[in-house]
Design an enzyme around this catalytic site. Sequence first.
Site, PDB file in Angstrom:
ATOM      1  N   ASN A   1      -8.089 -13.961   9.099  1.00  0.00           N
ATOM      2  CA  ASN A   1      -8.788 -13.337  10.206  1.00  0.00           C
ATOM      3  C   ASN A   1      -9.720 -12.254   9.658  1.00  0.00           C
ATOM      4  O   ASN A   1      -9.721 -11.975   8.458  1.00  0.00           O
ATOM      5  CB  ASN A   1      -7.786 -12.767  11.213  1.00  0.00           C
ATOM      6  CG  ASN A   1      -8.322 -12.757  12.625  1.00  0.00           C
ATOM      7  OD1 ASN A   1      -9.495 -12.451  12.845  1.00  0.00           O
ATOM      8  ND2 ASN A   1      -7.485 -13.090  13.579  1.00  0.00           N
TER       9      ASN A   1
ATOM     10  N   HIS B   1      -2.188   1.350 -10.697  1.00  0.00           N
ATOM     11  CA  HIS B   1      -2.780   2.346 -11.582  1.00  0.00           C
ATOM     12  C   HIS B   1      -1.685   3.055 -12.372  1.00  0.00           C
ATOM     13  O   HIS B   1      -0.548   3.162 -11.916  1.00  0.00           O
ATOM     14  CB  HIS B   1      -3.617   3.338 -10.775  1.00  0.00           C
ATOM     15  CG  HIS B   1      -4.696   2.665 -10.007  1.00  0.00           C
ATOM     16  ND1 HIS B   1      -5.842   2.186 -10.598  1.00  0.00           N
ATOM     17  CD2 HIS B   1      -4.805   2.343  -8.696  1.00  0.00           C
ATOM     18  CE1 HIS B   1      -6.607   1.618  -9.693  1.00  0.00           C
ATOM     19  NE2 HIS B   1      -5.992   1.703  -8.515  1.00  0.00           N
TER      20      HIS B   1
ATOM     21  N   GLY C   1      -1.347  -8.772  11.371  1.00  0.00           N
ATOM     22  CA  GLY C   1      -2.466  -7.848  11.200  1.00  0.00           C
ATOM     23  C   GLY C   1      -2.073  -6.524  10.586  1.00  0.00           C
ATOM     24  O   GLY C   1      -1.038  -5.945  10.915  1.00  0.00           O
TER      25      GLY C   1
ATOM     26  N   LYS D   1       8.518  -5.724  -2.097  1.00  0.00           N
ATOM     27  CA  LYS D   1       9.479  -6.562  -2.830  1.00  0.00           C
ATOM     28  C   LYS D   1       9.373  -7.993  -2.336  1.00  0.00           C
ATOM     29  O   LYS D   1       8.864  -8.248  -1.237  1.00  0.00           O
ATOM     30  CB  LYS D   1      10.899  -6.053  -2.609  1.00  0.00           C
ATOM     31  CG  LYS D   1      11.132  -4.672  -3.179  1.00  0.00           C
ATOM     32  CD  LYS D   1      12.546  -4.218  -2.970  1.00  0.00           C
ATOM     33  CE  LYS D   1      12.703  -2.822  -3.576  1.00  0.00           C
ATOM     34  NZ  LYS D   1      13.999  -2.263  -3.336  1.00  0.00           N
TER      35      LYS D   1
ATOM     36  N   ARG E   1      11.408  -4.759   5.551  1.00  0.00           N
ATOM     37  CA  ARG E   1      12.829  -5.151   5.447  1.00  0.00           C
ATOM     38  C   ARG E   1      13.069  -6.352   6.352  1.00  0.00           C
ATOM     39  O   ARG E   1      12.392  -6.515   7.379  1.00  0.00           O
ATOM     40  CB  ARG E   1      13.716  -3.995   5.901  1.00  0.00           C
ATOM     41  CG  ARG E   1      13.687  -2.826   4.944  1.00  0.00           C
ATOM     42  CD  ARG E   1      14.721  -1.779   5.350  1.00  0.00           C
ATOM     43  NE  ARG E   1      14.825  -0.736   4.355  1.00  0.00           N
ATOM     44  CZ  ARG E   1      14.117   0.382   4.359  1.00  0.00           C
ATOM     45  NH1 ARG E   1      13.246   0.597   5.322  1.00  0.00           N
ATOM     46  NH2 ARG E   1      14.287   1.285   3.409  1.00  0.00           N
TER      47      ARG E   1
END
Length: 182
Positions: free
Chosen positions: A85, A115, A142, A166, A180
């Site tokens: 989208n 970084h 979104g 993760k 989660r």
Amino acid sequence: MPASEREKMAAGEWYCCLDDALDLLRRQARLAVHAHNTLPPDQRGALAPALRALFAGTAQDVFIEAPFHCSYGINIVLGERVYFNAGCTILDSGRVTIGDRTMFGPGVQIYCAEHHRDAALRSQGIEIARPVTIGPDVWIGGGAIVLGGVTIGERAIVGAGAVVTKDVPAGVTVVGNPARIR
């Protein structure tokens, strides 16, 4: 002879992003992205030719709404019927592989670069690229953010606004920051 910064980036080693060869690749990506984002939809089609040519691999039926942004493009592989989208960003210093029939809501972001944590090295442009792999039939809501080094299993759902730090197992729904299982 030491490896080039591009070779280090591709190998998942620490590299300097303030490199002339990498600057040239980012410039090529900006030109292809600009072509995609500014062509009228009836001329651009599902994916502007310049952007399709830039990617490492794309199925014919990929659809990317404008605006879209990627940093290199050369590390992006898109499966069949992948849909982005409007407003999605892929910072593809690492390989980004997206499986068939995966859909992205507006404003989804994928960040492969990490970084350096040492401020002196970070100020010198030292970073490392971590790949992102997203399986088939995934839906990413979104505004979600997917960080480098993450694999999202097939049929998973990432809720809107989630920050995925993760791996996500196949077939589950994740929400929140950090994401989660729901």
